[in-house]
Design a protein around this motif. Structure first.
Motif: not given
Length: 397
Positions: A234-242
């Motif tokens: 989830t954290t990696s996906a959020n960072n990618q979206r940011l």
């Protein structure tokens, strides 16, 4: 053979067959379920751009795959469905090869699924498509009620939940399309069941034997590991979206200022000879646009490391093997050797994931810091430039 026309005939035949052989205990494996499976088969088939014959095979198999429930019950309903499909298709003068492929697709849905070809994989994924959708909870309740109706006795929620958890943990979609589309939601559905399971255990304390305590600890460790993996994902996906958002913001600034520069250079500069009072406002807006563009480009400009790591880096666990910049110049054998060491050491694995998330955060911090500076320069520069133009024009008048 006219495939679309044949599919229409199959749809009418299967729905009529279900109506004529209606069984009230089939609360899940009924017409509605079959229609959902057909819809999923069409969706996946269209994604893979199947030709008309292959599309006919997967959709026909989807229509017939559970028809055996209406004549043979739960036991070997796949064989019965394949037989019913062959009987009907032979009457429609469909060639033997096509019928055989349809039968194989139906038989592949028998649990545990065993799909070998792409067509069989599509039908299997269509049959369990609901496991990765938000409709899963409703479908699961209907399946339990159907099982109770067939069995003639009640099934406890705890037992059913335990079996469902085993199903979700052991299931993996065959096609790349379904894995990308449905895996996240399937994991969320599994996590909800695991949370319910944990809450029920906490609500019912009881005396346990040492073996049970050890087993419970193992299960909790498994669930903790799954939670940690979900956290990192989830954290990696959020960072990618940011990161994508930052790139889009930078792109907007670059595009807008490119237009401003084009207009100034092509229109305004030619007229400065006759309008010398506009020189300073023009220089000001040019400086604003150029500065904003440069900083926006710096925010998105990639920096690539050397691309090589040493064995000592792996031994001391100092290298992040998940970032391409650390290995893109390495030989596959050397990189694979390092990755096997990462996967074989739990602490090294989690440490690598932590480094990867931290590196993403550092890059994001740099991007957003530069972007904020670029937006500030653009905002204040445009305001000052417009005021300078207004003052210059009114001073001349």
């Amino acid at each position: 053979m006219n495939e679309p026309q044949l599919l229409n005939h199959i749809e009418q035949y299967v729905q009529q067959f279900m109506d004529e052989h209606y069984r009230p205990e089939l609360l899940y494996h009924n017409k509605e379920h079959t229609i959902r499976v057909v819809r999923a088969a069409k969706q996946i088939g269209e994604h893979y751009r199947l030709n008309e014959q292959d599309f006919l095979i997967v959709v026909a198999a989807a229509w017939f795959h559970d028809l055996g429930y209406y004549t043979a019950g739960r036991t070997d309903h796949e064989k019965e469905g394949a037989r019913l499909a062959a009987d009907y298709l032979q009457r429609q003068h469909v060639d033997t090869d096509t019928i055989t492929k349809i039968q194989h697709c139906i038989l592949a849905t028998k649990m545990p699924q065993n799909a070998r070809t792409l067509l069989e994989q599509i039908v299997c994924d269509s049959d369990l498509f609901h496991l990765g959708t938000t409709d899963f909870a409703d479908c699961n309740k209907l399946m339990r009620k159907e099982a109770e109706a067939v069995k003639g006795s009640e099934i406890s929620k705890a037992d059913w939940r335990s079996k469902t958890i085993q199903l979700l943990q052991g299931h993996q979609y065959y096609t790349d399309y379904c894995r990308i589309l449905l895996n996240d939601q399937q994991q969320q559905n599994l996590d909800k069941l695991l949370q319910k399971e944990e809450r029920k255990k906490e609500e019912l304390p009881e005396t346990k034997q040492p073996e049970q305590v050890i087993e419970d600890k193992k299960n909790r460790n498994k669930e903790t590991s799954r939670g940690v993996e979900t956290l990192f994902r989830t954290t990696s996906a959020n960072n990618q979206r940011l990161s994508d958002m930052a790139d889009n913001k930078a792109h907007i600034l670059i595009t807008v200022n490119s237009i401003i520069l084009s207009v100034i250079l092509s229109v305004l500069i030619r007229k400065l000879d006759n309008n010398t009072h506009l020189i300073y406002p023009t220089i000001l807006i040019l400086a604003t646009s150029v500065s904003t563009m440069v900083i926006s480009i710096l925010a998105t400009r990639p920096s690539i490391p050397a691309g090589i790591f040493t064995q000592s880096d792996v031994d001391t666990q100092k290298v992040n093997l998940l970032f391409f910049g650390n290995f893109y110049k390495m030989h596959l054998e050397d990189y694979a050797r390092g990755m096997w060491k990462v996967m074989g050491d739990r602490d090294f694995l989690y440490g690598t994931l932590i480094k990867d998330v931290y590196s993403q955060g550092v890059v994001l911090g740099r991007k957003y810091k530069l972007l904020r500076l670029a937006y500030n320069i653009f905002m204040f520069g445009i305001v000052v430039s417009v005021l300078a133009f207004i003052i210059a024009i009114y001073t001349v008048q």
